[in-house]
Design a protein around this motif. Structure first.
Motif, PDB file in Angstrom:
ATOM      1  N   VAL A 259       0.855  -1.181   0.000  1.00  0.00           N
ATOM      2  CA  VAL A 259       0.000   0.000   0.000  1.00  0.00           C
ATOM      3  C   VAL A 259       0.898   1.241   0.000  1.00  0.00           C
ATOM      4  N   GLY A 261       1.127   5.600  -0.229  1.00  0.00           N
ATOM      5  CA  GLY A 261       0.453   6.883  -0.081  1.00  0.00           C
ATOM      6  C   GLY A 261       1.495   7.979   0.083  1.00  0.00           C
ATOM      7  N   HIS A 265       0.811  10.894   5.014  1.00  0.00           N
ATOM      8  CA  HIS A 265      -0.567  10.388   4.960  1.00  0.00           C
ATOM      9  C   HIS A 265      -1.058  10.071   6.375  1.00  0.00           C
ATOM     10  N   LEU A 277      -7.553   1.282   6.394  1.00  0.00           N
ATOM     11  CA  LEU A 277      -7.217   1.635   5.010  1.00  0.00           C
ATOM     12  C   LEU A 277      -8.469   1.761   4.153  1.00  0.00           C
ATOM     13  N   TRP A 282      -9.308   5.264  -2.873  1.00  0.00           N
ATOM     14  CA  TRP A 282      -8.253   4.518  -3.556  1.00  0.00           C
ATOM     15  C   TRP A 282      -8.235   4.876  -5.038  1.00  0.00           C
ATOM     16  N   LEU A 323      -1.265  10.814  -5.643  1.00  0.00           N
ATOM     17  CA  LEU A 323      -0.951  10.415  -4.270  1.00  0.00           C
ATOM     18  C   LEU A 323      -0.249  11.539  -3.512  1.00  0.00           C
ATOM     19  N   LEU A 329      -4.929   6.287  -1.627  1.00  0.00           N
ATOM     20  CA  LEU A 329      -4.026   5.158  -1.468  1.00  0.00           C
ATOM     21  C   LEU A 329      -4.038   4.327  -2.752  1.00  0.00           C
ATOM     22  N   ILE A 349       2.767   2.549   3.163  1.00  0.00           N
ATOM     23  CA  ILE A 349       1.791   2.715   4.243  1.00  0.00           C
ATOM     24  C   ILE A 349       1.562   1.412   4.994  1.00  0.00           C
TER      25      ILE A 349
END
Length: 388
Positions: A259, A261, A265, A277, A282, A323, A329, A349
């Motif tokens: 993941v 970001g 974040h 999350l 997304w 992002l 994400l 992340i």
């Protein structure tokens, strides 16, 4: 000094190619003449012209018959494969070229500009081909033309025939001591991060005269050009199930996305759960891609409602910028954003469940026979994949 002629496949006469293959099978001009219903003098003249075009003999003339030279042994399987795609002795090279050009251009005027052939000649060639094959190949659409379903199938087979002959010419030129030709690679997103650049750089060092054409795109944008023979191979995430029996997939390595970001974040700097999350928006590729399917399964396996996906995108450059400027994400391989992670613009992340992996590999046509030069490029991929 050996002079190597510049040859275009469009200058070939398909009857001469058929005659060469027939002689290669039978070992004599007389037997070939009976088999393909062309006179012996016509075959003799045709083979002489073909060998002059190629700049090397295809046969060794002996008292006991015609024996293929090394060039003939290389070229004849390519000719046979091309003729099998064409599938009719009534087709001429002019007709083949005309249909391929019109299919690509979408109009006779654009096909004329692309090939330098006069529009009336293109019209006549496609019309004669329609009569020869007894099927409707094109239909008018406004100011342009569109291929019928039969026309699309025929054009694809003709493009594959062209690819076989071009591969044969590349092999013959290499036999004379000079490498020519090109490799066209379909590059899906993940391949551009490490394995493809490394393979291209290594290949160019050892084959500096070979042109490498990289066509970037998503799977659905590249698969049909691959089937048409316009792309030699694709590198990227493999599909499950396979796209079809005409497609071969070869795994190279496994990739486990994470993941990603922006650096500050809200979910960064602590172990964020999937539930946490799921509260953020997304940006993920469209449905049907391996990454999207894996992303969906990641949440569904934990019975967590799917997060919102306000933006669908497969471009790493676009995703990166979004992002950086938002709380979105995404799932990406760390290799795809290595520079951004090192610079501190983006951050990892969270890890994802261990079962979520993508098979990255090479996709080709099942019947693709690479030239020695293309095989050298493919051979570079496996050792590089082990270090990916």
């Amino acid at each position: 000094m050996l002079i190597i002629p510049e040859v275009e496949i469009w200058n070939f006469n398909l009857r001469h190619l058929r005659a060469a293959v027939a002689i290669g099978r039978s070992g004599s001009i007389s037997a070939a003449a009976q088999g393909i219903h062309i006179s012996q003098p016509a075959i003799t003249q045709g083979i002489a012209k073909l060998e002059a075009q190629l700049g090397q003999p295809l046969f060794e003339r002996r008292t006991d018959g015609m024996i293929p030279t090394e060039a003939g042994k290389l070229f004849f399987p390519r000719i046979e494969a091309a003729l099998a795609q064409i599938a009719s002795p009534r087709v001429t090279m002019t007709q083949l070229r005309a249909l391929v050009a019109v299919a690509r251009a979408g109009s006779y005027s654009e096909a004329s500009a692309m090939t330098g052939l006069a529009q009336p000649s293109l019209h006549r060639a496609v019309g004669d081909l329609t009569v020869a094959l007894k099927r409707k190949l094109v239909e008018r659409r406004g100011k342009g033309v569109a291929l019928t379903e039969q026309g699309r199938r025929t054009a694809r087979r003709f493009r594959l025939a062209r690819a076989e002959l071009e591969a044969g010419l590349s092999e013959l030129t290499a036999l004379l001591g000079r490498e020519t030709g090109q490799i066209t690679v379909g590059a899906m997103p993940l391949s551009r991060a490490r394995i493809l650049p490394a393979a291209v750089a290594a290949f160019h060092r050892s084959h500096p005269d070979i042109k490498i054409n990289i066509v970037e795109g998503a799977f659905h944008e590249l698969i049909e050009p691959l089937r048409d023979g316009d792309i030699d191979l694709m590198i990227g995430a493999l599909r499950d199930p396979s796209p079809g029996p005409d497609i071969r997939q070869q795994p190279l390595f496994e990739d486990r996305p994470v993941v990603i970001g922006r650096k500050d974040h809200p979910a960064a700097n602590h172990e964020a759960s999937l539930e946490t999350l799921a509260q953020f928006p997304w940006i993920i590729p469209a449905a049907g891609t391996p990454l999207r399917d894996g992303w969906r399964h990641m949440f569904e396996a934990r019975s967590i409602p799917l997060p919102e996906v306000p933006i669908e995108c497969g471009s790493v450059i676009t995703i990166r910028q979004i992002l950086i400027e938002s709380d979105f994400l995404t799932l990406l391989s760390p290799d795809q954003v290595a520079v951004e992670l090192e610079a501190g613009w983006l951050a990892k992340i969270a890890e994802i469940p261990k079962g979520f992996i993508r098979n990255i590999g090479m996709t080709t046509r099942t019947d693709w026979r690479p030239t020695a030069m293309q095989a050298s490029f493919v051979a570079l991929l496996e050792p590089l994949s082990k270090s990916a």
